[in-house]
Design a protein around this motif. Structure first.
Motif, PDB file in Angstrom:
ATOM      1  N   SER A 656       5.344 -14.736 -18.836  1.00  0.00           N
ATOM      2  CA  SER A 656       6.641 -15.333 -18.497  1.00  0.00           C
ATOM      3  C   SER A 656       7.700 -14.536 -19.234  1.00  0.00           C
ATOM      4  O   SER A 656       7.705 -14.499 -20.475  1.00  0.00           O
ATOM      5  N   PRO A 657       8.625 -13.884 -18.512  1.00  0.00           N
ATOM      6  CA  PRO A 657       9.576 -12.975 -19.164  1.00  0.00           C
ATOM      7  C   PRO A 657      10.402 -13.692 -20.246  1.00  0.00           C
ATOM      8  O   PRO A 657      10.788 -14.860 -20.093  1.00  0.00           O
ATOM      9  N   ILE A 658      10.671 -12.943 -21.321  1.00  0.00           N
ATOM     10  CA  ILE A 658      11.515 -13.474 -22.402  1.00  0.00           C
ATOM     11  C   ILE A 658      12.958 -13.474 -21.935  1.00  0.00           C
ATOM     12  O   ILE A 658      13.483 -12.447 -21.472  1.00  0.00           O
ATOM     13  N   THR A 659      13.614 -14.639 -22.028  1.00  0.00           N
ATOM     14  CA  THR A 659      15.000 -14.761 -21.559  1.00  0.00           C
ATOM     15  C   THR A 659      16.012 -14.573 -22.676  1.00  0.00           C
ATOM     16  O   THR A 659      17.141 -14.130 -22.430  1.00  0.00           O
ATOM     17  N   LYS A 660      15.641 -14.910 -23.894  1.00  0.00           N
ATOM     18  CA  LYS A 660      16.586 -14.742 -25.006  1.00  0.00           C
ATOM     19  C   LYS A 660      15.833 -14.788 -26.324  1.00  0.00           C
ATOM     20  O   LYS A 660      14.666 -15.217 -26.397  1.00  0.00           O
ATOM     21  N   PHE A 661      16.524 -14.309 -27.391  1.00  0.00           N
ATOM     22  CA  PHE A 661      16.019 -14.394 -28.749  1.00  0.00           C
ATOM     23  C   PHE A 661      16.975 -15.285 -29.557  1.00  0.00           C
ATOM     24  O   PHE A 661      18.210 -15.177 -29.427  1.00  0.00           O
ATOM     25  N   ILE A 662      16.413 -16.147 -30.369  1.00  0.00           N
ATOM     26  CA  ILE A 662      17.190 -17.027 -31.259  1.00  0.00           C
ATOM     27  C   ILE A 662      17.009 -16.531 -32.695  1.00  0.00           C
ATOM     28  O   ILE A 662      15.872 -16.363 -33.162  1.00  0.00           O
ATOM     29  N   ILE A 663      18.138 -16.290 -33.380  1.00  0.00           N
ATOM     30  CA  ILE A 663      18.107 -15.790 -34.763  1.00  0.00           C
ATOM     31  C   ILE A 663      18.566 -16.908 -35.682  1.00  0.00           C
ATOM     32  O   ILE A 663      19.617 -17.528 -35.470  1.00  0.00           O
TER      33      ILE A 663
END
Length: 1193
Positions: A656-663
């Motif tokens: 499932s493609p990664i949609t965003k990164f949370i930092i």
């Protein structure tokens, strides 16, 4: 037998005369319950309730207020002494005494000086039972003198030398708080090398070139007068030459090898050692022959000051401070002696005795040195006080034997030594009071079966009464093994059963009389869940139902509530609660969890839970999808003061493609272990430029998100500490509100560690009285959220601002907010109160507003107290009357009182309300409401039916709402086809409760309508039906037909000729119709629709009679009720208002109403109309305001 509670009295054995044995066997004194009604009646010597502190330092800029409040019965009078002699306040125009109080106000603001009224003051409160005295109140004005003029030469010294900058502040009252700052009002940094001593001097163990400056300024803050004085700046220049040679420590303070320190018990012991040397010495503390108390020992000023709080005699001894550096160590011994001002071991307590009883006052105190105990009686030394034969003094104890009423007095115990004194007032009040029971009569206790039941019997009397408990009217015996009697009179049933239900009587007796009180106990069945919800496993999208059947006591109201995971059900239409079922439609994964059924009554609560598990529909083979794996290899680059670049390597996306990164970031310095959101970036990025804040120790972590959710966090990055800076923001939520009439409490929401931007976070609090001539006053406080400004005028506006600062600098200039000092109760009652009676249930009240200055606070509104009272007994019975309260918000000057009872006598008063409370009440105003229509008669019975007569008996209306003028009785016969006959109308005098109707038709049913009247009109009616008998043989038993008077012999209708003829005619008609239908069917013909309708006419459609316009049949469904078997009319033929089937609803008076804004009643009336009587158009209903209003609709 009955259970008894006896006061525990013991007598001295022969030959035992020692004082300690005598006191041990003395009966305990009575306690006076805190019941307001009881206290109003009891005579009581004075008691000091409030007084100014012993050492009373006043502000010379404000009026002097010396407090002295006391209570007693009768209310005490007050007098004062000043410096040991009588203080005649009437001769000093500047001195006034508060009415009903001993508090003095000395008006020095208009003229006079505070120094004139310095001295020792003492207050005496006196009534016929004795005199109580206050402490000696030493009144002194505060002083904040200026520094003496002096010329300070610049100081020049070499690098590494020691230095002491003297402060020597002026002597003030109270002593000032000392601190060192520069010309910019910045505190001078302190450390192990540079620190301020307890005497205010600034000590340098060794100087460095950076210590060079021209603005070393010592400040003295005098808190009492809110003033700050400053010393002339001191200039210090350090020559940056080669530093002095290193040297071992020597003490700058204290001097020598030993010193002495004396402290009082309970104070804070502060010991100080400051040493010089190069390198800077370190200080250590030990106690010789002992250890330092772990929970009370604190180190201040970089361990140069040792503090022990709540010091006691056990802390006396030798304390040693050791100064040590690389070249050696020295020590100094401080010999500590702890003395003690007097403190209580056992303070004397008030005594309430009955005539002939014994008692004692014990006054025990300790101190160092041992305090001396002296006694006074009514403020006079006991040695010269009037003699009392019942009194004997033995050191710290006064023994009373066989007291009489003249023995009542107030005794003072004084314990003193060279360090202070204690003064306690304790009265001896000799009372002879018969027993009183303070628990409310006929109190109802409801208890669940098998639980404890506690029945109260609070009592008072002198001598102490004995308490007995009885059960039932005949005094059933209470066994000791079932009941527990408590000393306060309470009867306890440890395990209440159904047979515990009943009436219990508490009896209190002493030699002066007896009192008793009845209470009632009801035992209720426990609430039980007889069918619990069951565990369920359902597929997603289906429907599930939980069942929860509850059994409870039918006299209690049951409420069933459903919870999910111990919280409220989701506000979703898919959840349906119906009686004892919970249904969830279209089940989703989020619906899984624990569902709890909670069954509540007013007395108990039970619950049961079941778990719902949601599973997917039958799965089909598919690729495995999951949340991403966590990112890894986090790296920080481009590290600047306020930014850094973070890079990482993504983990597997698990189909499932990664949609965003949370930092996220962690601040290890301020909030270790707490991760907060930093930013989000696109799923295509693997780097992010992050903005940073000053003075934060950052760590970062990254999480990946796809359509299935969020990955686990990555491993944290390396830490990165940013530099400190001045605060960016100031505190928010700044408010100024007074907690007392003479203060201003300034509060704010402090900055968190992240917002501080640096070490040493503090706040500069500034305030200025609006529209005043003063300058801004300011104070710098530690990292707190509140500061209290004392000595403010009552409820005046202030301008307030709070500015943040830290070791780097100040935040931007803060915004100014408005606040107010403390409110006080309003001083003035509303005036010119007027009452206008609108109608029998509504009155309008007007008043003049209170001047704003006398409100002394934020106006909340006005409050009307009103109550119903008997004529002529308003004042006598006021304390027994329940008052109602209506509050009108804002600056209203009138209001409406709805819901009054007609024909009643009312009284009211008005009070103004502010944030502190209510002001005084206006004088009571009385008014009367006019008459109204009465309620229905309480009951109507029909007795003694005969061939041609019936007797009616009734009870008057429960609410006559005026003076009854007459009763109206209407009745009419009902024939066998339920048709109503002619209506007869009778007027009956108001003093009658019985009436016999004669000349009635035999074996005939009658319907009666009965109501009362006042001058205001007719009230609600009550109805009944009855039958005259065929002969005089008697009346059927009640179970034959409730509410019907039937004949003992019934007519056999089958033998009557008219009935036989009627049946034959009906049979012949049916036969003819059958023949006609048979002939037409055989012919195969069709007949018109109209003929079919005529042949099958609707029996409900009947022609109206031409003579009176009424329907041909008496067919009202409600009017059939009394004729049906199993009628609900009671067997005694009594129809009560709340039980009657002939209600307003049954006879066409359904009511939907509400109160208008002015309290008047606006109603809509609808429903079925009563059948018209057989003759004429006269209504069968009694005339009433309801019918009158219907006529206008």
């Amino acid at each position: 037998m009955q259970l008894k509670i006896m006061p525990k009295k013991k007598r001295l054995p022969a030959g035992r005369v020692a004082l300690i044995l005598f006191l041990c066997q003395m009966i305990s004194a009575l306690e006076v319950p805190l019941d307001p009604k009881l206290l109003e009646d009891l005579v009581q010597p004075p008691t000091i309730t409030q007084q100014s502190p012993k050492d009373y330092i006043i502000d010379p800029r404000e009026n002097i207020v010396i407090q002295c409040e006391a209570k007693g019965k009768p209310p005490p009078s007050f007098s004062w002494t000043r410096n040991g002699t009588h203080f005649d306040i009437d001769k000093d125009p500047l001195v006034t005494m508060k009415p009903g109080s001993g508090t003095l106000t000395i008006n020095i603001m208009s003229e006079g000086k505070a120094e004139t009224y310095e001295g020792v003051y003492q207050c005496t409160a006196r009534n016929e039972r004795g005199a109580a005295i206050s402490n000696n109140i030493v009144v002194r004005p505060s002083r904040s003198p200026l520094w003496t003029k002096e010329k300070l030469e610049p100081i020049t010294l070499r690098n590494g030398q020691s230095l002491v900058l003297p402060c020597r502040p002026p002597l003030g009252l109270p002593p000032p708080i000392i601190f060192w700052m520069d010309n910019s009002f910045q505190r001078l940094p302190q450390s192990e090398r540079v620190s301020q001593g307890l005497n205010g001097d600034l000590y340098f163990s060794n100087v460095l070139p950076e210590d060079t400056r021209e603005d070393y300024i010592c400040y003295a803050r005098f808190n009492h007068t809110q003033t700050i004085q400053q010393k002339q700046p001191i200039s210090v220049k350090v020559i940056s030459a080669k530093p002095n040679r290193e040297r071992p420590p020597t003490f700058l303070t204290p001097e020598g090898n030993t010193s002495n320190k004396e402290e009082l018990r309970g104070n804070v012991l502060s010991l100080e050692c400051i040493a010089e040397g190069l390198p800077t010495p370190v200080i250590y503390w030990i106690k010789e022959d002992g250890t330092l108390p772990t929970n009370r020992t604190f180190y201040r000023n970089f361990k140069k000051t040792l503090q022990i709080i709540q010091v006691s005699e056990a802390d006396s001894g030798n304390y040693q401070c050791i100064a040590k550096n690389a070249l050696g160590a020295i020590h100094h011994t401080i010999s500590v002696t702890v003395k003690a001002a007097p403190y209580w071991i056992l303070a004397p307590q008030n005594l309430v005795l009955s005539p002939g009883e014994d008692g004692s006052l014990i006054c025990r105190a300790n101190g160092n040195p041992k305090p001396r105990i002296s006694w006074l009686s009514n403020g006079v030394p006991i040695e010269i006080a009037p003699d009392d034969p019942s009194r004997k003094i033995d050191g710290d104890t006064i023994i009373f034997s066989n007291v009489q009423e003249r023995s009542s007095a107030v005794y003072q115990c004084n314990a003193s030594n060279e360090y202070g004194y204690l003064l306690a007032n304790a009265f001896v009040n000799v009372l002879a009071e018969p027993p009183r029971i303070l628990t409310s009569a006929n109190t109802l206790y409801q208890v669940i079966a098998n639980r404890p039941a506690l029945l109260d019997c609070a009592f008072f009397g002198s001598p102490l009464p004995t308490i007995e408990w009885f059960k039932g009217a005949k005094g059933s015996a209470l066994r000791d093994d079932i009941y527990v009697l408590h000393e306060n009179g309470t009867l306890e049933i440890p395990v209440a059963q159904k047979d515990s239900t009943g009436t219990y009587t508490c009896v209190a007796r002493n030699k002066l009389g007896m009192a008793k009180n009845e209470v009632h106990l009801e035992i209720k069945d426990p609430t039980r869940i007889i069918k619990q919800p069951e565990y369920a496993v359902v597929q997603r999208g289906s429907t599930v139902s939980f069942e929860c059947k509850v059994k409870h006591d039918h006299t209690l109201t049951l409420t069933i509530t459903w919870l999910k995971d111990n919280g409220e059900l989701p506000s979703d239409g898919r959840f349906t609660v119906d009686k004892d079922h919970l249904e969830v439609a279209d089940v989703r994964d989020s619906d899984g969890g624990a569902y709890t059924c909670v069954a509540n009554t007013t007395l108990d609560m039970v619950s049961a839970s079941a778990v719902l598990s949601v599973v997917a529909p039958t799965p089909t083979p598919a690729p495995i999808y999951d949340v991403p794996n966590p990112p890894f290899d986090l790296e920080l680059t481009d590290q600047l003061d306020k930014s850094v670049q973070l890079s990482w390597t993504p983990g597997d996306d698990n189909n499932s493609p990664i949609t965003k990164f949370i930092i996220e970031y962690e601040d290890a310095m301020h909030e270790a272990g707490l991760w907060r959101h930093q930013t989000e970036v696109s799923g295509m990025q693997t780097t992010a430029q992050l903005k940073l804040s000053p003075y934060v120790n950052y760590s970062f972590r990254v999480m990946a998100v796809n359509s299935l959710g969020r990955s686990l966090p990555s491993e944290p990055s390396e830490q990165y500490l940013t530099k400190a800076a001045e605060p960016d923001t100031n505190p928010t939520a700044v408010e100024g509100l007074g907690s007392e009439p003479d203060n201003l409490v300034i509060t704010w929401k402090p900055l968190n560690g992240f917002e501080s931007n640096g070490p040493g976070l503090q706040y500069k609090v500034s305030w200025l009285q609006k529209d005043g001539d003063d300058e801004w006053a300011s104070v710098v406080v530690a990292n707190v959220s509140k500061y209290i400004v004392s000595g403010t005028p009552t409820f005046v506006p202030y301008l307030i601002k709070v500015q943040a600062l830290n070791d780097v600098g100040f935040a931007p200039e803060p915004a100014v907010v408005m606040g107010h000092s403390g409110e006080d109760l309003p001083m003035v009652a509303p005036g010119n109160v007027r009452v206008n009676v609108v109608n029998s249930t509504l009155a309008e009240v007007h008043w003049d507003p209170v001047p704003l200055k006398s409100i002394r606070g934020h106006l909340q509104g006005y409050r009307i107290y009103y109550w119903k009272a008997q004529e002529g007994s308003l004042k006598r019975n006021r304390r027994h009357i329940e008052k109602k309260i209506l509050t009108f918000q804002g600056n209203k000057t009138h209001g409406m009182l709805p819901g009054l009872e007609p024909f009643s006598h009312y009284a009211l008063n008005v009070r103004v309300v502010n944030g502190k409370g209510e002001g005084p009440a206006s004088p009571d105003r009385v008014f009367n409401t006019p008459e109204g229509v009465p309620s229905a008669p309480s009951s109507l019975k029909i007795i003694n039916p005969t061939l041609d007569s019936l007797t009616l008996e009734w009870d008057p209306p429960s609410r006559p709402n005026g003076i009854l003028t007459e009763y109206t009785l209407k009745y009419q016969p009902i024939n066998s086809t339920h048709e109503l006959g002619p209506l007869v109308d009778l007027k009956i005098p108001a003093n009658k409760t019985r009436w016999t109707l004669k000349n009635l038709n035999f074996s005939t049913r009658y319907k009666f309508y009965f109501y009362a009247q006042t001058a205001a009109g007719s009230g609600s009616q009550i109805t009944e039906e009855a039958v005259t008998t065929v002969d005089e043989a008697g009346i059927l038993p009640p179970d034959v037909g409730a509410g019907k008077a039937m004949a003992s012999r019934q007519v056999d209708i089958a033998t009557q000729g008219w009935f036989i003829g009627l049946m034959c005619a009906v049979a012949l008609l049916i036969l003819i119709l059958l023949i006609v239908c048979f002939i037409r069917r055989n012919k195969g013909g069709k007949y018109p629709v109209k003929e079919k309708e005529d042949a099958h006419a609707d029996p409900e459609i009947q022609p109206m009679k031409e003579d009176d316009g009424t329907f041909g049949e008496y067919s009202d469904a409600e009017d059939h009720k009394p004729l049906k078997k199993g009628s609900r009319t009671p067997s005694d033929r009594t129809v009560k208002k709340e039980d009657s089937d002939d209600s307003l609803v049954d006879y066409g008076e359904g009511v939907n109403g509400q109160f208008n804004e002015d309290g008047s009643f606006i109603g809509q009336y609808s429903g079925k109309k009563e059948k018209e009587p057989a003759e004429g158009n006269e209504s069968s209903e009694a005339p009433s305001p309801v019918n009158a209003m219907n006529s206008f609709v």
